[in-house]
Design an enzyme around this catalytic site. Structure first.
Site, short mmCIF file in Angstrom:
data_model
loop_
_atom_site.label_atom_id
_atom_site.label_comp_id
_atom_site.label_asym_id
_atom_site.label_seq_id
_atom_site.Cartn_x
_atom_site.Cartn_y
_atom_site.Cartn_z
N SER A 63 0.59 -1.19 -0.20
CA SER A 63 -0.08 0.02 0.14
C SER A 63 0.90 1.36 -0.03
O SER A 63 0.30 2.37 -0.08
CB SER A 63 -0.85 -0.01 1.23
OG SER A 63 -2.08 -0.52 0.81
N LYS A 66 0.59 3.08 -2.94
CA LYS A 66 -0.84 4.40 -3.24
C LYS A 66 -0.37 5.63 -3.38
O LYS A 66 -1.06 6.79 -3.71
CB LYS A 66 -1.80 4.10 -2.05
CG LYS A 66 -2.47 2.48 -2.19
CD LYS A 66 -3.43 2.11 -0.92
CE LYS A 66 -3.93 0.83 -1.50
NZ LYS A 66 -4.44 0.14 -0.22
N TYR A 188 -3.87 -2.37 -10.44
CA TYR A 188 -3.70 -1.92 -8.88
C TYR A 188 -2.61 -3.01 -8.15
O TYR A 188 -1.81 -2.83 -7.29
CB TYR A 188 -4.97 -2.17 -8.11
CG TYR A 188 -4.85 -2.13 -6.74
CD1 TYR A 188 -4.70 -1.03 -5.90
CD2 TYR A 188 -5.27 -3.33 -6.05
CE1 TYR A 188 -4.55 -1.17 -4.71
CE2 TYR A 188 -5.12 -3.28 -4.71
CZ TYR A 188 -4.93 -2.39 -3.72
OH TYR A 188 -4.78 -2.35 -2.70
N TYR A 240 -3.82 2.91 8.06
CA TYR A 240 -5.30 2.23 8.15
C TYR A 240 -5.88 2.71 9.59
O TYR A 240 -5.93 4.16 9.64
CB TYR A 240 -4.66 0.77 8.60
CG TYR A 240 -3.89 0.07 7.51
CD1 TYR A 240 -4.31 0.01 6.30
CD2 TYR A 240 -2.62 -0.48 8.00
CE1 TYR A 240 -3.59 -0.50 5.15
CE2 TYR A 240 -1.87 -1.04 6.87
CZ TYR A 240 -2.25 -1.14 5.49
OH TYR A 240 -1.49 -1.41 4.45
N VAL A 258 1.00 -3.91 3.82
CA VAL A 258 0.88 -5.13 4.44
C VAL A 258 2.35 -5.79 4.33
O VAL A 258 2.55 -6.89 4.87
CB VAL A 258 -0.07 -5.94 4.14
CG1 VAL A 258 -1.35 -5.16 4.54
CG2 VAL A 258 -0.24 -6.23 2.72
N1 GLU Z 1 -2.60 -5.34 -2.12
C1 GLU Z 1 -2.93 -5.17 -1.00
C2 GLU Z 1 -4.60 -5.37 -1.01
O1 GLU Z 1 -5.28 -4.93 -1.69
C3 GLU Z 1 -2.83 -3.90 0.03
C4 GLU Z 1 -2.88 -3.87 1.10
C5 GLU Z 1 -2.05 -3.02 1.92
O2 GLU Z 1 -1.12 -2.72 1.92
O3 GLU Z 1 -2.81 -2.35 2.48
O4 GLU Z 1 -5.13 -6.18 -0.12
#
Ligand code: GLU
Length: 304
Positions: A63, A66, A188, A240, A258
Protein backbone atom coordinates in the site's frame (compact mmCIF):
# COMPACT_ATOMS: atom_id res chain seq x y z
CA UNK A 1 22.60 15.23 14.10
CA UNK A 2 24.35 11.84 13.92
CA UNK A 3 21.66 9.93 12.01
CA UNK A 4 23.82 6.84 11.52
CA UNK A 5 24.31 6.53 15.25
CA UNK A 6 20.57 7.08 15.78
CA UNK A 7 19.62 4.34 13.29
CA UNK A 8 22.02 1.92 14.93
CA UNK A 9 20.58 2.71 18.34
CA UNK A 10 17.05 2.13 16.97
CA UNK A 11 18.05 -1.18 15.41
CA UNK A 12 19.41 -2.33 18.77
CA UNK A 13 16.35 -1.03 20.64
CA UNK A 14 13.74 -2.87 18.58
CA UNK A 15 15.37 -6.33 18.69
CA UNK A 16 13.30 -7.61 21.64
CA UNK A 17 10.10 -6.97 19.66
CA UNK A 18 10.66 -9.64 17.02
CA UNK A 19 8.25 -12.56 17.15
CA UNK A 20 5.38 -10.53 18.61
CA UNK A 21 3.59 -9.64 15.35
CA UNK A 22 2.38 -11.72 12.38
CA UNK A 23 3.57 -11.71 8.79
CA UNK A 24 0.64 -11.03 6.40
CA UNK A 25 -0.62 -14.28 4.94
CA UNK A 26 -3.82 -13.27 3.14
CA UNK A 27 -1.69 -12.76 0.03
CA UNK A 28 -0.04 -16.21 -0.13
CA UNK A 29 3.13 -14.94 -1.81
CA UNK A 30 3.85 -12.69 1.18
CA UNK A 31 3.45 -15.41 3.80
CA UNK A 32 6.93 -16.87 3.31
CA UNK A 33 8.90 -13.68 4.12
CA UNK A 34 11.05 -14.19 7.27
CA UNK A 35 9.63 -12.16 10.17
CA UNK A 36 13.03 -11.26 11.57
CA UNK A 37 14.00 -8.91 8.73
CA UNK A 38 14.70 -5.32 9.69
CA UNK A 39 15.99 -2.48 7.57
CA UNK A 40 15.82 1.29 7.81
CA UNK A 41 17.10 4.05 5.52
CA UNK A 42 17.05 7.81 5.89
CA UNK A 43 17.77 10.56 3.36
CA UNK A 44 18.41 14.09 4.56
CA UNK A 45 17.53 16.93 2.21
CA UNK A 46 21.14 18.10 2.16
CA UNK A 47 22.19 14.81 0.55
CA UNK A 48 23.07 12.74 3.62
CA UNK A 49 22.16 9.06 3.37
CA UNK A 50 22.13 6.57 6.22
CA UNK A 51 20.94 3.01 6.61
CA UNK A 52 21.03 -0.07 8.84
CA UNK A 53 20.17 -3.77 8.66
CA UNK A 54 18.41 -5.17 5.61
CA UNK A 55 17.91 -1.74 4.03
CA UNK A 56 19.15 -2.90 0.63
CA UNK A 57 16.85 -5.91 0.39
CA UNK A 58 13.74 -5.50 -1.77
CA UNK A 59 10.30 -6.34 -0.41
CA UNK A 60 6.72 -5.88 -1.53
CA UNK A 61 5.81 -2.22 -1.04
CA UNK A 62 2.06 -2.98 -1.15
CA UNK A 63 0.00 0.00 0.00
CA UNK A 64 2.91 2.42 0.09
CA UNK A 65 2.46 2.41 -3.69
CA UNK A 66 -0.83 4.25 -3.14
CA UNK A 67 1.08 7.43 -2.38
CA UNK A 68 3.07 7.32 -5.60
CA UNK A 69 0.04 6.45 -7.71
CA UNK A 70 -1.79 9.35 -6.06
CA UNK A 71 1.11 11.67 -6.94
CA UNK A 72 0.92 10.63 -10.57
CA UNK A 73 -2.85 11.04 -10.72
CA UNK A 74 -2.72 14.47 -9.07
CA UNK A 75 0.00 15.63 -11.41
CA UNK A 76 -2.23 14.57 -14.30
CA UNK A 77 -5.71 15.74 -13.33
CA UNK A 78 -5.10 17.96 -10.27
CA UNK A 79 -8.08 18.71 -8.06
CA UNK A 80 -10.50 16.92 -10.40
CA UNK A 81 -9.43 13.76 -8.60
CA UNK A 82 -11.35 14.91 -5.53
CA UNK A 83 -14.64 14.70 -7.41
CA UNK A 84 -14.19 10.93 -7.47
CA UNK A 85 -12.50 10.22 -4.14
CA UNK A 86 -12.64 11.89 -0.73
CA UNK A 87 -9.84 12.80 1.65
CA UNK A 88 -11.16 11.98 5.10
CA UNK A 89 -9.90 9.16 7.31
CA UNK A 90 -12.12 6.12 6.94
CA UNK A 91 -12.24 4.58 10.42
CA UNK A 92 -13.01 1.31 8.62
CA UNK A 93 -10.93 -1.56 7.31
CA UNK A 94 -8.77 -0.65 4.29
CA UNK A 95 -10.74 -3.08 2.12
CA UNK A 96 -14.23 -2.34 3.46
CA UNK A 97 -17.14 -2.81 1.08
CA UNK A 98 -19.73 -1.50 3.51
CA UNK A 99 -18.46 2.05 3.60
CA UNK A 100 -18.39 2.27 -0.18
CA UNK A 101 -22.01 1.23 -0.32
CA UNK A 102 -23.02 3.82 2.26
CA UNK A 103 -21.16 6.56 0.44
CA UNK A 104 -22.56 5.82 -3.00
CA UNK A 105 -19.38 4.66 -4.66
CA UNK A 106 -17.17 7.62 -3.66
CA UNK A 107 -14.30 6.12 -1.64
CA UNK A 108 -13.45 7.93 1.56
CA UNK A 109 -9.78 8.52 0.64
CA UNK A 110 -7.06 7.36 -1.81
CA UNK A 111 -5.18 5.34 0.83
CA UNK A 112 -7.89 2.70 1.23
CA UNK A 113 -8.26 0.10 -1.49
CA UNK A 114 -11.43 1.53 -3.04
CA UNK A 115 -9.81 4.96 -3.38
CA UNK A 116 -6.62 3.47 -4.76
CA UNK A 117 -8.64 1.61 -7.39
CA UNK A 118 -10.12 4.93 -8.56
CA UNK A 119 -6.58 6.33 -8.75
CA UNK A 120 -5.49 3.31 -10.81
CA UNK A 121 -8.44 3.95 -13.11
CA UNK A 122 -7.27 7.55 -13.63
CA UNK A 123 -3.79 6.31 -14.56
CA UNK A 124 -5.20 3.72 -16.95
CA UNK A 125 -7.25 6.38 -18.71
CA UNK A 126 -4.36 8.86 -18.92
CA UNK A 127 -1.48 6.66 -20.00
CA UNK A 128 -1.22 4.27 -22.93
CA UNK A 129 0.84 1.87 -20.82
CA UNK A 130 0.05 2.83 -17.24
CA UNK A 131 2.00 -0.09 -15.77
CA UNK A 132 5.20 0.91 -17.54
CA UNK A 133 4.63 4.61 -16.76
CA UNK A 134 4.33 3.80 -13.08
CA UNK A 135 7.42 1.60 -13.17
CA UNK A 136 9.45 4.32 -14.92
CA UNK A 137 8.20 6.87 -12.39
CA UNK A 138 9.34 4.69 -9.48
CA UNK A 139 12.69 4.05 -11.12
CA UNK A 140 13.21 7.76 -11.59
CA UNK A 141 12.16 8.70 -8.06
CA UNK A 142 14.27 6.00 -6.45
CA UNK A 143 17.20 6.56 -8.85
CA UNK A 144 17.24 2.82 -9.39
CA UNK A 145 16.66 0.98 -12.63
CA UNK A 146 16.44 -2.23 -10.62
CA UNK A 147 12.95 -1.53 -9.25
CA UNK A 148 10.65 -4.23 -10.67
CA UNK A 149 7.19 -5.66 -10.31
CA UNK A 150 7.34 -8.94 -8.41
CA UNK A 151 5.10 -10.78 -10.82
CA UNK A 152 4.71 -13.73 -8.40
CA UNK A 153 3.19 -11.39 -5.81
CA UNK A 154 1.02 -9.64 -8.43
CA UNK A 155 -0.26 -12.99 -9.69
CA UNK A 156 -0.91 -14.27 -6.19
CA UNK A 157 -2.91 -11.16 -5.39
CA UNK A 158 -4.83 -11.30 -8.65
CA UNK A 159 -5.75 -14.91 -8.00
CA UNK A 160 -6.95 -14.18 -4.46
CA UNK A 161 -8.25 -10.66 -4.96
CA UNK A 162 -11.97 -11.36 -4.83
CA UNK A 163 -12.62 -8.55 -2.40
CA UNK A 164 -10.71 -6.00 -4.47
CA UNK A 165 -12.56 -7.19 -7.56
CA UNK A 166 -15.82 -6.72 -5.67
CA UNK A 167 -14.76 -3.17 -4.76
CA UNK A 168 -13.84 -2.43 -8.37
CA UNK A 169 -17.12 -3.86 -9.65
CA UNK A 170 -19.01 -1.81 -7.10
CA UNK A 171 -17.19 1.36 -8.18
CA UNK A 172 -18.02 0.52 -11.78
CA UNK A 173 -21.68 0.05 -10.96
CA UNK A 174 -21.65 3.57 -9.49
CA UNK A 175 -20.06 4.98 -12.62
CA UNK A 176 -16.82 5.74 -10.74
CA UNK A 177 -14.55 3.65 -12.99
CA UNK A 178 -13.93 4.45 -16.64
CA UNK A 179 -12.15 1.17 -17.35
CA UNK A 180 -13.16 -2.44 -16.79
CA UNK A 181 -12.73 -3.71 -13.20
CA UNK A 182 -10.32 -6.49 -14.31
CA UNK A 183 -8.00 -3.99 -16.02
CA UNK A 184 -8.05 -1.67 -13.01
CA UNK A 185 -7.34 -4.57 -10.69
CA UNK A 186 -4.43 -5.70 -12.84
CA UNK A 187 -2.75 -2.28 -12.57
CA UNK A 188 -3.54 -2.01 -8.85
CA UNK A 189 -2.08 -5.46 -8.07
CA UNK A 190 1.07 -4.66 -10.02
CA UNK A 191 1.61 -1.35 -8.24
CA UNK A 192 1.21 -3.14 -4.88
CA UNK A 193 3.68 -5.78 -6.07
CA UNK A 194 6.49 -3.30 -6.75
CA UNK A 195 9.59 -4.67 -5.08
CA UNK A 196 11.76 -1.99 -3.52
CA UNK A 197 14.28 -1.65 -0.72
CA UNK A 198 14.25 0.84 2.15
CA UNK A 199 17.13 2.64 0.41
CA UNK A 200 15.02 3.02 -2.74
CA UNK A 201 11.85 3.99 -0.88
CA UNK A 202 13.53 6.64 1.24
CA UNK A 203 14.94 8.13 -1.94
CA UNK A 204 11.57 7.90 -3.72
CA UNK A 205 9.84 9.77 -0.88
CA UNK A 206 12.49 12.52 -0.82
CA UNK A 207 10.37 14.98 -2.85
CA UNK A 208 7.59 14.78 -0.26
CA UNK A 209 10.01 16.08 2.36
CA UNK A 210 11.35 18.65 -0.10
CA UNK A 211 8.29 20.61 -1.20
CA UNK A 212 7.71 18.39 -4.25
CA UNK A 213 11.23 18.58 -5.73
CA UNK A 214 13.18 15.34 -6.24
CA UNK A 215 16.77 14.65 -5.22
CA UNK A 216 19.34 14.86 -8.07
CA UNK A 217 18.33 15.38 -10.79
CA UNK A 218 16.20 18.15 -9.29
CA UNK A 219 12.76 17.98 -10.84
CA UNK A 220 9.38 19.27 -9.76
CA UNK A 221 7.42 16.09 -9.10
CA UNK A 222 4.61 17.93 -7.32
CA UNK A 223 3.98 21.62 -6.70
CA UNK A 224 4.62 22.84 -3.17
CA UNK A 225 0.90 22.86 -2.54
CA UNK A 226 0.39 19.35 -3.95
CA UNK A 227 3.24 18.00 -1.80
CA UNK A 228 1.61 19.55 1.26
CA UNK A 229 -1.68 17.93 0.34
CA UNK A 230 -0.23 14.47 -0.26
CA UNK A 231 1.53 14.70 3.10
CA UNK A 232 -1.75 15.76 4.71
CA UNK A 233 -3.50 12.72 3.23
CA UNK A 234 -0.70 10.47 4.54
CA UNK A 235 -0.96 12.07 7.98
CA UNK A 236 -4.72 11.55 8.21
CA UNK A 237 -5.21 8.33 6.21
CA UNK A 238 -1.84 6.57 5.84
CA UNK A 239 -1.82 4.01 8.65
CA UNK A 240 -5.12 2.16 8.32
CA UNK A 241 -7.18 2.41 11.48
CA UNK A 242 -4.17 3.26 13.60
CA UNK A 243 -3.52 6.64 12.04
CA UNK A 244 -4.30 8.51 15.25
CA UNK A 245 -1.99 6.26 17.23
CA UNK A 246 0.80 6.75 14.68
CA UNK A 247 0.37 10.54 14.80
CA UNK A 248 0.42 10.35 18.59
CA UNK A 249 3.47 8.11 18.84
CA UNK A 250 5.52 9.14 15.80
CA UNK A 251 4.23 12.53 14.69
CA UNK A 252 5.15 12.29 11.00
CA UNK A 253 3.09 11.85 7.81
CA UNK A 254 3.58 8.24 6.78
CA UNK A 255 2.23 5.34 4.79
CA UNK A 256 2.40 1.66 5.62
CA UNK A 257 1.91 -1.49 3.59
CA UNK A 258 1.09 -5.08 4.53
CA UNK A 259 4.53 -6.13 3.26
CA UNK A 260 5.79 -4.60 6.54
CA UNK A 261 7.13 -1.32 5.18
CA UNK A 262 6.43 2.17 6.47
CA UNK A 263 7.73 5.32 4.81
CA UNK A 264 7.51 8.74 6.42
CA UNK A 265 8.72 12.26 5.92
CA UNK A 266 9.87 15.07 8.16
CA UNK A 267 9.21 18.00 5.78
CA UNK A 268 12.26 20.21 5.37
CA UNK A 269 14.55 17.61 6.92
CA UNK A 270 14.41 14.00 5.74
CA UNK A 271 12.53 11.07 4.25
CA UNK A 272 12.75 7.64 5.87
CA UNK A 273 11.69 4.07 5.16
CA UNK A 274 11.63 1.10 7.50
CA UNK A 275 10.85 -2.54 6.87
CA UNK A 276 10.01 -5.34 9.26
CA UNK A 277 7.40 -7.84 8.05
CA UNK A 278 5.60 -8.74 11.28
CA UNK A 279 2.38 -6.76 11.54
CA UNK A 280 0.29 -5.62 14.46
CA UNK A 281 -3.47 -6.09 14.70
CA UNK A 282 -4.05 -3.04 12.46
CA UNK A 283 -1.86 -4.36 9.65
CA UNK A 284 1.05 -2.01 10.34
CA UNK A 285 4.64 -3.16 10.84
CA UNK A 286 5.00 -3.64 14.57
CA UNK A 287 8.75 -3.09 14.73
CA UNK A 288 8.60 -0.45 11.98
CA UNK A 289 6.21 1.70 14.00
CA UNK A 290 8.38 1.37 17.10
CA UNK A 291 11.48 2.26 15.06
CA UNK A 292 9.89 5.46 13.78
CA UNK A 293 8.72 6.33 17.26
CA UNK A 294 12.31 6.01 18.46
CA UNK A 295 13.46 8.13 15.54
CA UNK A 296 11.32 11.12 16.45
CA UNK A 297 12.14 10.65 20.12
CA UNK A 298 15.89 10.44 19.60
CA UNK A 299 15.99 13.36 17.12
CA UNK A 300 13.59 15.38 19.25
CA UNK A 301 11.82 16.48 16.05
CA UNK A 302 8.40 15.80 14.55
CA UNK A 303 5.85 17.87 12.64
CA UNK A 304 4.19 18.82 15.93
N1 GLU B 1 -2.46 -5.23 -2.17
C1 GLU B 1 -3.01 -5.21 -0.85
C2 GLU B 1 -4.50 -5.37 -0.89
O1 GLU B 1 -5.14 -4.83 -1.74
C3 GLU B 1 -2.62 -3.90 -0.22
C4 GLU B 1 -2.82 -4.00 1.18
C5 GLU B 1 -2.02 -3.01 1.95
O2 GLU B 1 -0.79 -2.96 1.91
O3 GLU B 1 -2.70 -2.26 2.65
O4 GLU B 1 -5.07 -6.06 -0.09
Amino acid sequence: MDYQQILEEISHHVRPMFGKGRVADYIPALAGVPGSKFGMALHTLDGGFFHVGDAEERFSIQSMSKVFALNLAISQIGDDLWKRVGREPSGNAFNSLVQLEHENGIPRNPMINAGALVVSDVLLSRFGDARQTLLDYMRFLSASQDVVFDTGVAQSELEHGYRNLALASFLKSHGNLENEPEAVLDLYCHQCALAMSCDELARAAYHLANGGVSAEPRETILTLSQAKRVNAVMMTCGLYDAVGEFAYRVGLPGKSGVGGGIMAVMPGEYSVAVWSPELDAYGNSMVGGAALEHLTTLTGRSVF
